[in-house]
Enzyme design. Structure first.
Site, PDB file in Angstrom:
ATOM      1  N   HIS A  12       0.830  -1.224   0.000  1.00 25.17           N
ATOM      2  CA  HIS A  12       0.000   0.000   0.000  1.00 25.17           C
ATOM      3  C   HIS A  12       0.858   1.266   0.000  1.00 25.17           C
ATOM      4  CE1 HIS A  12      -3.443  -2.622   1.008  1.00 25.17           C
ATOM      5  NE2 HIS A  12      -2.628  -3.176   1.880  1.00 25.17           N
ATOM      6  N   SER A  23      14.508  21.443 -16.986  1.00 25.19           N
ATOM      7  CA  SER A  23      13.327  22.283 -17.179  1.00 25.19           C
ATOM      8  C   SER A  23      13.715  23.530 -17.959  1.00 25.19           C
ATOM      9  CB  SER A  23      12.739  22.675 -15.821  1.00 25.19           C
ATOM     10  OG  SER A  23      11.840  23.764 -15.948  1.00 25.19           O
ATOM     11  N   LYS A  33      15.908  21.581 -11.844  1.00 25.44           N
ATOM     12  CA  LYS A  33      15.184  20.348 -12.119  1.00 25.44           C
ATOM     13  C   LYS A  33      16.053  19.293 -12.802  1.00 25.44           C
ATOM     14  CE  LYS A  33      11.476  19.452 -11.632  1.00 25.44           C
ATOM     15  NZ  LYS A  33      10.362  19.755 -12.545  1.00 25.44           N
ATOM     16  N   GLU A  35       9.513   8.043 -17.375  1.00 22.14           N
ATOM     17  CA  GLU A  35       8.156   8.530 -17.612  1.00 22.14           C
ATOM     18  C   GLU A  35       7.690   8.185 -19.027  1.00 22.14           C
ATOM     19  OE1 GLU A  35       8.260  12.341 -14.541  1.00 22.14           O
ATOM     20  OE2 GLU A  35       8.603  12.663 -16.676  1.00 22.14           O
TER      21      GLU A  35
END
Length: 460
Positions: free
Chosen positions: A156, A277, A283, A290
């Site tokens: 979980h 970024s 970043k 992804e």
């Protein structure tokens, strides 16, 4: 005019020609198409259906076409040929004359296309299997390089029990092993030859279907001519195998995205597999993970496309089935890109053991071991479970961990506790005492790694 235009009095409308053409998609089947045609011509000659000289001219002409397509010297136009099969036959006839016009004897585009597609599926499934093995090698390399690192295991997404990072990597190796088996099953499903089934009902020529099947490396000819030209289950099997492969990659991608965040800080990705970024200079984004995660949906779509195409087709061939290739090509291409880039990303990421250890030290992930300690002293598990739950509640109120409680605190709950409880609560002890087959102990993780390395050595 098209090769099939005998009963037509005018050519197809230009839009209809482009709309119905599959050449932009199926031209990648040219290698398989030429192999199938050479095997068919040789069989026709062996059966006395065409002259040996014609078969030799066909083979020589097709080899020349193969070389010219591969080099780029020969290209095709959809306004002249609607698919790669007719394009090659027309070019062959231009080169060798009447012999080329005899190639299609006893054959239909239906069994020709099915044969080409099966040959392609076999080859590409094998290539994906090889890429799968290479990715497992990358996972094993990380497991061995960080063998003793302790990682909090989760259920979980909450701290559950401690495991070795190497054990965690091996779970994904097992998923990939099942992916390999699915790819192998898809390859085996494609390993049957439709050639000789013709349009749907075979032919009156004395074809030797076993000879062409053997010549093309198929296990056997498909025993029913209707099924031979209308079956695309083998492509569904292959796209399904690709879909589950992507599912497993996506699960690990999700963990990599989480682990590389500041909140976790378990890993640092290589600059080569990250991006920045356009506005935020600090970043470092896990874009490769992804993208692989995102491409999973694309492969699922390919599977749904083919399922929908096939769902209501009567026997035997229907033009709908021309839509079978684009989704399978796309699924294979997508997985073929994802597997190696994913492996390279894994090989170059940096593990941060201190952060993993710090996370593992919190969340009471040794609570079950504390309960097991009492069980080994003679207490029923359910009673031990309740007692440790009270200890955890005490720790939460006082800001302690189980291992920072005093022996007096423990004995206030149960007189079965003694000073050896602290050894039982050490995370390394918790991990390495789990000696059950398939567990995270050093010995069993070593066994798992060796088993996989032996497999890789045999299948590389």
């Amino acid at each position: 005019m098209a090769l099939w235009s005998g009963r037509f009095t005018e050519g197809a409308d230009a839009f209809t020609q482009r709309f119905g053409a599959s050449l932009p998609v199926d031209q990648r089947l040219y290698v398989e198409d030429i192999a199938g045609s050479i095997a068919h011509a040789n069989m026709l000659a062996a059966q006395g259906i065409i002259a040996t000289a014609d078969a030799e001219a066909i083979a020589e002409g097709l080899q020349g076409i193969l070389a010219d397509i591969t080099s780029g010297a020969l290209t095709f136009d959809v306004m002249e040929s609607e698919d790669i099969h007719m394009a090659i036959e027309a070019e062959l006839t231009r080169r060798v004359g009447d012999a080329g016009a005899r190639l299609h004897t006893g054959r239909s585009r239906n069994d020709q296309v099915a044969t080409d597609t099966r040959l392609y599926a076999k080859r590409r499934a094998g290539e994906l299997m090889a890429a799968n093995v290479a990715l497992r090698e990358a996972l094993i390399a990380q497991a061995e390089a960080n063998f003793d690192v302790i990682l909090p295991g989760y259920t979980h997404l909450q701290h559950a029990q401690p495991v070795l990072f190497s054990h965690h990597m091996l779970a994904y190796v097992q998923m990939l092993a099942r992916d390999y088996d699915r790819l192998a099953a898809a390859r085996n499903a494609a390993d049957a030859c439709p050639l000789g089934a013709a349009a749907l009902a075979g032919t009156t020529y004395p074809l030797d279907r076993f000879a062409t099947a053997e010549a093309l490396g198929f296990d056997h000819p498909i025993p029913n001519s209707l099924d031979a030209v209308s079956d695309r289950d083998f492509l569904l099997d292959l796209i399904y195998a690709c879909s589950v492969s992507c599912l497993h990659l996506s699960r690990l991608c999700e963990e990599i995205v989480l682990w590389s965040s500041a909140e976790f800080g378990f890993i640092t990705l290589s600059d080569a597999y990250s991006t920045g970024s356009s506005i935020m200079p600090q970043k470092k984004n896990p874009d490769v993970a992804e993208l692989v995660r995102g491409k999973t949906g694309r492969v699922y779509g390919d599977l749904m496309t083919l399922l929908t195409v096939m769902k209501a087709l009567p026997l035997a061939y229907n033009k709908d089935m021309q839509e079978d290739k684009e989704p399978v090509f796309d699924a294979i291409d997508t997985v073929e890109m994802c597997l190696p880039v994913f492996g390279a990303m894994l090989q170059t990421l940096t593990i941060r053991p201190k952060n993993m250890a710090k996370a593992a030290a919190g969340g009471f992930i040794n609570a079950t071991d504390c309960a097991d300690y009492l069980v080994k002293k003679g207490m029923p598990f359910r009673e031990a479970y309740m007692i440790v739950g009270r200890l955890v509640n005490m720790c939460i109120r006082s800001g302690e961990n189980l291992e920072t409680l005093t022996l007096r605190d423990f004995r206030a709950i149960s007189d079965l506790f003694d000073s050896d409880v602290y050894e039982a609560l050490e995370l390394k002890h918790c991990v390495h005492e789990r000696k059950v087959y398939g567990g995270p102990s050093k010995d069993d993780v070593t066994r798992q790694i060796q088993y996989i390395k032996d497999f890789v050595a045999d299948h590389r």
